[in-house]
Design an enzyme around this catalytic site. Structure first.
Site, PDB file in Angstrom:
ATOM      1  N   MET A   1      29.699  38.635  35.737  1.00  0.00           N
ATOM      2  CA  MET A   1      28.770  40.079  36.233  1.00  0.00           C
ATOM      3  C   MET A   1      29.419  41.287  34.410  1.00  0.00           C
ATOM      4  O   MET A   1      29.918  41.266  34.582  1.00  0.00           O
ATOM      5  CB  MET A   1      29.449  40.911  37.615  1.00  0.00           C
ATOM      6  CG  MET A   1      28.752  42.120  37.809  1.00  0.00           C
ATOM      7  SD  MET A   1      30.272  43.201  38.660  1.00  0.00           S
ATOM      8  CE  MET A   1      30.169  44.487  37.346  1.00  0.00           C
ATOM      9  N   ASN A 110      29.838  45.088  43.413  1.00  0.00           N
ATOM     10  CA  ASN A 110      30.585  43.776  43.094  1.00  0.00           C
ATOM     11  C   ASN A 110      32.273  43.676  43.981  1.00  0.00           C
ATOM     12  O   ASN A 110      32.802  43.115  42.664  1.00  0.00           O
ATOM     13  CB  ASN A 110      31.174  44.929  41.504  1.00  0.00           C
ATOM     14  CG  ASN A 110      29.791  46.173  40.813  1.00  0.00           C
ATOM     15  OD1 ASN A 110      29.447  47.120  40.939  1.00  0.00           O
ATOM     16  ND2 ASN A 110      28.667  45.101  40.777  1.00  0.00           N
ATOM     17  N   ILE A 118      37.148  41.151  43.437  1.00  0.00           N
ATOM     18  CA  ILE A 118      36.715  42.415  42.235  1.00  0.00           C
ATOM     19  C   ILE A 118      36.008  41.119  40.980  1.00  0.00           C
ATOM     20  O   ILE A 118      36.178  40.711  40.257  1.00  0.00           O
ATOM     21  CB  ILE A 118      37.216  42.892  41.662  1.00  0.00           C
ATOM     22  CG1 ILE A 118      37.933  44.255  42.531  1.00  0.00           C
ATOM     23  CG2 ILE A 118      36.365  44.015  40.545  1.00  0.00           C
ATOM     24  CD1 ILE A 118      38.926  45.015  42.662  1.00  0.00           C
ATOM     25  N   CYS A 119      34.641  41.717  40.635  1.00  0.00           N
ATOM     26  CA  CYS A 119      33.658  41.076  39.952  1.00  0.00           C
ATOM     27  C   CYS A 119      34.387  42.076  39.136  1.00  0.00           C
ATOM     28  O   CYS A 119      33.067  43.417  38.734  1.00  0.00           O
ATOM     29  CB  CYS A 119      32.191  41.046  39.867  1.00  0.00           C
ATOM     30  SG  CYS A 119      31.332  40.231  38.972  1.00  0.00           S
ATOM     31  N   LEU A 120      35.230  42.312  37.745  1.00  0.00           N
ATOM     32  CA  LEU A 120      34.956  43.300  36.949  1.00  0.00           C
ATOM     33  C   LEU A 120      35.264  42.646  35.459  1.00  0.00           C
ATOM     34  O   LEU A 120      36.177  42.161  35.200  1.00  0.00           O
ATOM     35  CB  LEU A 120      36.484  43.944  37.192  1.00  0.00           C
ATOM     36  CG  LEU A 120      36.354  45.188  37.017  1.00  0.00           C
ATOM     37  CD1 LEU A 120      35.456  46.435  37.130  1.00  0.00           C
ATOM     38  CD2 LEU A 120      37.746  45.656  37.242  1.00  0.00           C
TER      39      LEU A 120
END
Length: 243
Positions: A1, A110, A118-120
Site C-alpha cells: 500500500m 488501511n 497497520i498498512c503503513l
C-alpha cells in the site's frame, strides 16, 4: 500500500528527530530514550517489565485536550476516539522500523479490523534511524488517521464506503468509536491484552528506582557482565537530557 505524500488534515508543528551526536548510543539506550521521550511528550506509555522491545501507547484523538497529535478537528474523521497501540521494537531498532498495531478496534481502510495491523508503507519504507517513536506517532500515524487511503486497503468494507460516500464513512467511524474506542472500551481492551503480565510506566524516576531495587536484592552478588552492561545502558539513558 502507498500512502499519499501530501498529508491532509494535519495541523502545523514539527516533530522531534535526534541530532547526529546521539546516534552513537547503544540499542538499549536508544530504545529507552525513545520510550522516555514519548512519556515526556505527554503520551501514556506502558512497557513490558522484562522486555524493552514491547510497549503500549495510549492515543486520545482530541486536539483540544490532548495536543500530542497534530490533527485537524475539521478534517480528521477519528476525533473523539481513544486507542491503545501495541508497538514492538525489532532487535535492529532504530536501524529497522517499529511495528505498530491497534489494540482496540478501529474502522479504517488501511487497518485490518480484527488484528489491528497497520498498512503503513510511509513508516516501513521511509523509516530513518533519525526518527523517534514520538516522530512516528505525531507525523506518520497522524497522517494515517487524517488521510485514509481507500485504493489499496486492508479493510475492504471501509475502503468501499469511503470511495462511495465520505459522509456515510464518517458516520460509520463515529458509530464504531462509540462501540470500540471510548475511554472505557480502550481500558477494557488494554486490560485484556496485558492480563497476567507486568508492565510499568517508563519515566526516568521509575527506571532509577527499579535499578536500585535490583541492586539491593543482589547486593552480595555481582551480576553477569551482559546484565551489568544492560543496567549501565539503562542508567545512562535515564541521565540523558531529552530536551
Amino acid at each position: 500500500m502507498t500512502q499519499s505524500s501530501a498529508p491532509i488534515g494535519i495541523a502545523g508543528g514539527g516533530a522531534k528527530t535526534y541530532e547526529p551526536s546521539l546516534m552513537g548510543t547503544s540499542p538499549t539506550q536508544r530504545k529507552f530514550l525513545d520510550v522516555v521521550d514519548l512519556s515526556a511528550n505527554g503520551f501514556e506509555v506502558l512497557i513490558a517489565e522484562n522486555n524493552v522491545n514491547e510497549l503500549y501507547v495510549k492515543l486520545h484523538i482530541d486536539p483540544v485536550k490532548y495536543t500530542q497529535l497534530n490533527v485537524s478537528k475539521e478534517l480528521c474523521p477519528y476525533i473523539g476516539g481513544v486507542w491503545w497501540l501495541h508497538i514492538e521494537l525489532p532487535e535492529r531498532y532504530p536501524q529497522a522500523s517499529p511495528s505498530v498495531a491497534f489494540v482496540n478496534r478501529i474502522f479504517h481502510p488501511n487497518v485490518e479490523e480484527q488484528s489491528g495491523s497497520i498498512c503503513l508503507d510511509v513508516l516501513n519504507q521511509t523509516w530513518s534511524p533519525m526518527f523517534t517513536l514520538t516522530h512516528a506517532l505525531t507525523n506518520f500515524l497522524t497522517q494515517l488517521l487524517c488521510y485514509p487511503n481507500p485504493h489499496d486497503p486492508m479493510n475492504g468494507e471501509a475502503a468501499g464506503i469511503l470511495i462511495q460516500d465520505e459522509e456515510q464513512f464518517k458516520e460509520k467511524v463515529a458509530r464504531h468509536i462509540q462501540q470500540f474506542a471510548t475511554e472505557t472500551k480502550a481500558e477494557e481492551s488494554i486490560n485484556r491484552e496485558t492480563r497476567g503480565r507486568d508492565f510499568y510506566n517508563p519515566d526516568v524516576d521509575a527506571i532509577k528506582k527499579k535499578k536500585l531495587r535490583n541492586s539491593s536484592n543482589s547486593a552480595k552478588q555481582e551480576p553477569p557482565v551482559e546484565e551489568k552492561k544492560i543496567e549501565d545502558d539503562i542508567s545512562s539513558a535515564s541521565d540523558i537530557d531529552l530536551d
